[in-house]
Design an enzyme around this catalytic site. Sequence first.
Site, short mmCIF file in Angstrom:
data_model
loop_
_atom_site.label_atom_id
_atom_site.label_comp_id
_atom_site.label_asym_id
_atom_site.label_seq_id
_atom_site.Cartn_x
_atom_site.Cartn_y
_atom_site.Cartn_z
N ASP A 48 -8.91 4.23 9.24
CA ASP A 48 -10.18 4.31 8.98
C ASP A 48 -10.65 2.72 9.09
O ASP A 48 -11.88 2.43 9.15
CB ASP A 48 -10.69 4.81 7.78
CG ASP A 48 -10.55 4.12 6.58
OD1 ASP A 48 -9.59 3.11 6.56
OD2 ASP A 48 -11.00 4.57 5.40
N SER A 49 -9.85 1.74 9.25
CA SER A 49 -10.24 0.03 9.36
C SER A 49 -10.65 0.08 10.87
O SER A 49 -11.23 -0.99 11.25
CB SER A 49 -8.88 -0.65 9.58
OG SER A 49 -7.74 -0.02 10.35
N ASP A 80 -5.56 8.71 9.35
CA ASP A 80 -6.31 8.26 8.06
C ASP A 80 -7.40 9.25 8.06
O ASP A 80 -8.16 9.68 8.70
CB ASP A 80 -7.09 6.83 8.31
CG ASP A 80 -6.70 5.79 7.10
OD1 ASP A 80 -6.05 6.61 6.10
OD2 ASP A 80 -6.90 4.73 7.14
N GLU A 102 -5.92 7.74 0.91
CA GLU A 102 -6.32 6.35 0.01
C GLU A 102 -5.98 7.27 -1.30
O GLU A 102 -6.92 8.06 -1.60
CB GLU A 102 -7.39 5.63 0.30
CG GLU A 102 -7.44 5.06 1.43
CD GLU A 102 -8.45 3.92 1.58
OE1 GLU A 102 -9.26 3.57 0.45
OE2 GLU A 102 -8.69 3.26 2.65
N GLU A 147 -0.89 -1.83 -0.35
CA GLU A 147 -1.77 -2.85 0.36
C GLU A 147 -2.23 -3.83 -0.70
O GLU A 147 -2.52 -3.49 -1.93
CB GLU A 147 -3.20 -2.24 0.67
CG GLU A 147 -4.03 -3.23 1.67
CD GLU A 147 -5.06 -2.64 2.42
OE1 GLU A 147 -4.97 -1.46 2.59
OE2 GLU A 147 -5.96 -3.33 2.88
O1 KIV Z 1 -7.01 1.72 7.73
C1 KIV Z 1 -6.00 1.01 8.09
O2 KIV Z 1 -6.01 0.60 9.12
C2 KIV Z 1 -5.16 1.19 6.76
C3 KIV Z 1 -3.90 -0.09 6.92
C4 KIV Z 1 -4.67 -1.32 6.46
C5 KIV Z 1 -2.87 0.35 6.15
O3 KIV Z 1 -5.42 1.74 5.98
#
Ligand code: KIV
Length: 270
Positions: A42-43, A81, A113, A180
């Site tokens: 979700d980044s 994610d 998460e 993280e």
């Molecule tokens: O959303 C993401 O890219 C992540 C990574 C930083 C592990 O959760």
Amino acid sequence: MVSTRDLRERAGDDPITMLTAYDAPTASIIDEAGVDVILVGDSMGNAVLGYDSTLPVTVEEMHSRTAAVARATDDALVVADMPFLSYGVDDADSIDNAGRMLKEADADAVKLESGPHTVELTRRLTELGIPVMAHLGLTPQHVNQLGGYQRQGTDQEAAEHLLDLAREHEDAGAFSLVLEHVPANLAQQVTEAIDIPTIGIGAGPETDGQVLVITDVLGLDEWSPPFSKQYADLRSEMADAVGAFKQEVENGEFPADEHSHVEDDVDDVY
Ligand code: KIV
């Protein structure tokens, strides 16, 4: 093809590699390079969708990007994610949202998460056949509670809490755990304490694997976190290419003869 079972067995073995991807061309490059896991993180909210945080990312956005990545991936494990509030509010909705990532978008697993609120959900999803990658330490979906994106697990109480949660998620059936932005010595202790592989980002060298955000790796963002490493400068290369196109159109160099064709059968149409 890498399966969640293969990955689970990699704890303490060869280092696991994981990169994020949000589109088909990037996913196919990562896959062809032999990277083990592609995370549709979700980044993408910050990295490619122009949001200020990951909070606005929707299930639909994640679904569409995951499907694009999965279509372009032959070997890597594709992990989707779960975006903010798409899980953990209502069990039936959580299962439905996570299930769609596997049933419709062709992901192999989901990442949550994690916290105390995801232990039972991890158990339930795993029982239903939806493999779960857990994520502890800095969990950016909690930015408003954390007051920023700072290091986590930096005192004894927080470190013990994180270790307890790691054990609980392993017990609930998570097949791997992202750590993280936590101290390297804490990440090492967690890695030694559990049997599922840990995959670190800003968590030092002793985890079972490493993950980075692809736009940081490629140098596409103006900013990247201090624990990341830039392996290319694509932002400059893209700026050069775009500038060259503009200049060539403006000075008449593009398109040249080789970029155009003329049909003998077409006369003056007026
Ligand atoms: O959303 C993401 O890219 C992540 C990574 C930083 C592990 O959760």
